[in-house]
Design a protein around this motif. Sequence first.
Motif, PDB file in Angstrom:
ATOM      1  N   PHE A   1       3.019 -14.264  -2.468  1.00 21.39           N
ATOM      2  CA  PHE A   1       2.372 -13.190  -1.710  1.00 21.39           C
ATOM      3  C   PHE A   1       2.966 -11.840  -2.126  1.00 21.39           C
ATOM      4  O   PHE A   1       3.612 -11.165  -1.317  1.00 21.39           O
ATOM      5  CB  PHE A   1       2.540 -13.427  -0.205  1.00 21.39           C
ATOM      6  N   PRO A   2       2.747 -11.448  -3.395  1.00 22.67           N
ATOM      7  CA  PRO A   2       3.387 -10.237  -3.901  1.00 22.67           C
ATOM      8  C   PRO A   2       2.932  -9.001  -3.126  1.00 22.67           C
ATOM      9  O   PRO A   2       1.741  -8.779  -2.936  1.00 22.67           O
ATOM     10  CB  PRO A   2       2.934 -10.173  -5.365  1.00 22.67           C
ATOM     11  N   GLY A   3       3.899  -8.232  -2.677  1.00 21.76           N
ATOM     12  CA  GLY A   3       3.611  -6.986  -1.969  1.00 21.76           C
ATOM     13  C   GLY A   3       3.570  -7.130  -0.463  1.00 21.76           C
ATOM     14  O   GLY A   3       3.605  -6.134   0.261  1.00 21.76           O
TER      15      GLY A   3
ATOM     16  N   ALA B   1      -1.796 -10.216  -8.109  1.00 24.69           N
ATOM     17  CA  ALA B   1      -2.017  -9.534  -6.833  1.00 24.69           C
ATOM     18  C   ALA B   1      -2.858 -10.380  -5.880  1.00 24.69           C
ATOM     19  O   ALA B   1      -3.742 -11.140  -6.304  1.00 24.69           O
ATOM     20  CB  ALA B   1      -2.709  -8.189  -7.072  1.00 24.69           C
ATOM     21  N   VAL B   2      -2.601 -10.237  -4.591  1.00 23.92           N
ATOM     22  CA  VAL B   2      -3.363 -11.005  -3.605  1.00 23.92           C
ATOM     23  C   VAL B   2      -4.820 -10.542  -3.529  1.00 23.92           C
ATOM     24  O   VAL B   2      -5.654 -11.233  -2.952  1.00 23.92           O
ATOM     25  CB  VAL B   2      -2.716 -10.956  -2.198  1.00 23.92           C
ATOM     26  N   ILE B   3      -5.133  -9.403  -4.094  1.00 22.52           N
ATOM     27  CA  ILE B   3      -6.539  -8.972  -4.131  1.00 22.52           C
ATOM     28  C   ILE B   3      -7.197  -9.313  -5.475  1.00 22.52           C
ATOM     29  O   ILE B   3      -8.327  -8.910  -5.727  1.00 22.52           O
ATOM     30  CB  ILE B   3      -6.688  -7.456  -3.859  1.00 22.52           C
ATOM     31  N   SER B   4      -6.486 -10.057  -6.319  1.00 20.36           N
ATOM     32  CA  SER B   4      -7.066 -10.447  -7.608  1.00 20.36           C
ATOM     33  C   SER B   4      -7.695 -11.835  -7.514  1.00 20.36           C
ATOM     34  O   SER B   4      -7.353 -12.620  -6.628  1.00 20.36           O
ATOM     35  CB  SER B   4      -5.978 -10.455  -8.685  1.00 20.36           C
ATOM     36  N   PRO B   5      -8.595 -12.155  -8.436  1.00 21.81           N
ATOM     37  CA  PRO B   5      -9.236 -13.478  -8.424  1.00 21.81           C
ATOM     38  C   PRO B   5      -8.237 -14.620  -8.600  1.00 21.81           C
ATOM     39  O   PRO B   5      -8.516 -15.756  -8.197  1.00 21.81           O
ATOM     40  CB  PRO B   5     -10.186 -13.423  -9.631  1.00 21.81           C
TER      41      PRO B   5
ATOM     42  N   ALA C   1       0.815  -1.216   0.000  1.00 16.11           N
ATOM     43  CA  ALA C   1       0.000   0.000   0.000  1.00 16.11           C
ATOM     44  C   ALA C   1       0.850   1.268   0.000  1.00 16.11           C
ATOM     45  O   ALA C   1       0.477   2.269  -0.622  1.00 16.11           O
ATOM     46  CB  ALA C   1      -0.947   0.000   1.194  1.00 16.11           C
ATOM     47  N   GLU C   2       1.980   1.227   0.692  1.00 12.16           N
ATOM     48  CA  GLU C   2       2.861   2.392   0.677  1.00 12.16           C
ATOM     49  C   GLU C   2       3.399   2.624  -0.738  1.00 12.16           C
ATOM     50  O   GLU C   2       3.490   3.762  -1.196  1.00 12.16           O
ATOM     51  CB  GLU C   2       4.038   2.203   1.644  1.00 12.16           C
ATOM     52  N   VAL C   3       3.764   1.548  -1.405  1.00 11.39           N
ATOM     53  CA  VAL C   3       4.267   1.658  -2.774  1.00 11.39           C
ATOM     54  C   VAL C   3       3.199   2.271  -3.683  1.00 11.39           C
ATOM     55  O   VAL C   3       3.476   3.154  -4.488  1.00 11.39           O
ATOM     56  CB  VAL C   3       4.716   0.278  -3.298  1.00 11.39           C
TER      57      VAL C   3
ATOM     58  N   ALA D   1       2.676  -2.698  -8.777  1.00 11.59           N
ATOM     59  CA  ALA D   1       2.311  -4.097  -8.567  1.00 11.59           C
ATOM     60  C   ALA D   1       3.295  -4.655  -7.558  1.00 11.59           C
ATOM     61  O   ALA D   1       4.506  -4.457  -7.691  1.00 11.59           O
ATOM     62  CB  ALA D   1       2.383  -4.890  -9.874  1.00 11.59           C
ATOM     63  N   ALA D   2       2.776  -5.330  -6.551  1.00 12.72           N
ATOM     64  CA  ALA D   2       3.622  -5.809  -5.451  1.00 12.72           C
ATOM     65  C   ALA D   2       4.392  -4.613  -4.891  1.00 12.72           C
ATOM     66  O   ALA D   2       3.797  -3.596  -4.567  1.00 12.72           O
ATOM     67  CB  ALA D   2       4.531  -6.936  -5.910  1.00 12.72           C
ATOM     68  N   LYS D   3       5.726  -4.700  -4.845  1.00 11.50           N
ATOM     69  CA  LYS D   3       6.506  -3.562  -4.351  1.00 11.50           C
ATOM     70  C   LYS D   3       7.216  -2.841  -5.488  1.00 11.50           C
ATOM     71  O   LYS D   3       8.147  -2.064  -5.274  1.00 11.50           O
ATOM     72  CB  LYS D   3       7.519  -4.046  -3.300  1.00 11.50           C
ATOM     73  N   GLN D   4       6.778  -3.118  -6.689  1.00 11.58           N
ATOM     74  CA  GLN D   4       7.421  -2.556  -7.873  1.00 11.58           C
ATOM     75  C   GLN D   4       6.550  -1.448  -8.459  1.00 11.58           C
ATOM     76  O   GLN D   4       5.326  -1.570  -8.511  1.00 11.58           O
ATOM     77  CB  GLN D   4       7.611  -3.666  -8.910  1.00 11.58           C
TER      78      GLN D   4
END
Length: 274
Positions: free
Chosen positions: A175-177, A142-146, A5-7, A57-60
Motif C-alpha cells: 500500500f505505497p503512500g 501505485a494504488v491508483i495504477s492498474p 497526496a501531501e507528498v 511515488a508513495a512517500k518518496q
Amino acid sequence: MPELAEVEFIRKRWNPGLGHVVTSVRLHPRAGVFKTCDPAELARRLLGARLTSSAAAAKQMLFRLSGADADGTTLWLGLHLGMTGELSTRPAGLPDARAEHLILDQAAAAHSLVFADFRMFGRVQFHAGPDAPAWWADIAPAVISPAFTLTAVTDFFRRRARTPLKAALLMQERFPGIGNWMADEILWRAALHPARRCGDLDPAEIKKLHRETVWVASQALAITGATFEDPPTSWLFQHRWKDGGICPRTKKPLERATIGGRTTCWSPARQKLA
DNA sequence: TCCTATGTTGTATG
DNA sequence: ACATACAACATAGG
C-alpha cells in the motif's frame, strides 16, 4: 505529516527551480538525514547541475538533475519527508535556519530550494548514473495504477493472515503512500474494524477494501495533491483527531486506541469486530 | 513531568 | 526463511 497526496503537493514546491542550474550547495549534515548517502559527493555533484524534472511515488520524492560534468550524468536526488519534513523556496541570500539540511541556490532564479526537517526522520538519497537506483525503481506500483489489483491484495492478506488490517494498510510494499490517516479513512469507508485480521476477511470485504483504497487515494490526490486543502467534512479525516469526535455517517461517537502500533480512530457503530 | 505526533527500520521472538 | 511486534530514532508542543 505527509502521506501520498501531501507528498505529491509538497514536491511541486520546488517547481520554480525546474530548468535552472544549482549555483551553490549548502549541507548541514546532522545524524540521520544523510545516512544513506555521502554528503561530500552529493555537494560536489549537485554544484553546477541543472534541475530537469521531479516526481513523487508513495512517500518518496525524486528530483532529477543533469550533472555539470562533460557528459551531463543523470543525478537522482531522493527526498523523504519522514514525519516533519518540508520543502520550500525562498529568496536568495537569506541565512539558513535551524533544521534546514539541504539548500540549493539557483542564482539565475534568485532563489534557494530548501529541505528542512526538525525531527530528522526524513532522508536524503542520492545516485549518479543513467539507471534509476533501487530506492526509486523498487517502490511498489501505485494504488491508483492498474497493477494494484484485487488479486494482489487478496494474496497479500493471505500471507499476512494474523496481521491487523490497520498494520497491513501501513505496509508500503503493498500500500505505497498510505499512512496513518489514510488507513483509518479507508477502513472507515469499507466499514471494517481496524483490529480485524487480514486472514478473516471474506472476498466481498477484501473487494470493498480494495475499492475504497483506490477511491481514497484518488480523491486525496485530486484535492490535497492539487491544492493542499483538507478533504471535506464528510471524511473521517476532519473528525479523527479531536476528542469527542462524532462519526459523520452514524452520528455516533468515534473511538481511538493504539492498533498496529499507531493511534487509530474508528466508528464502532459502523466498524464491528465480529 | 508526561504524553502525543500524517514514518521507517532494526531487532527479538515466534 | 517468514511473519509479527515493538523499541528506537529526534524534537516540539499541549
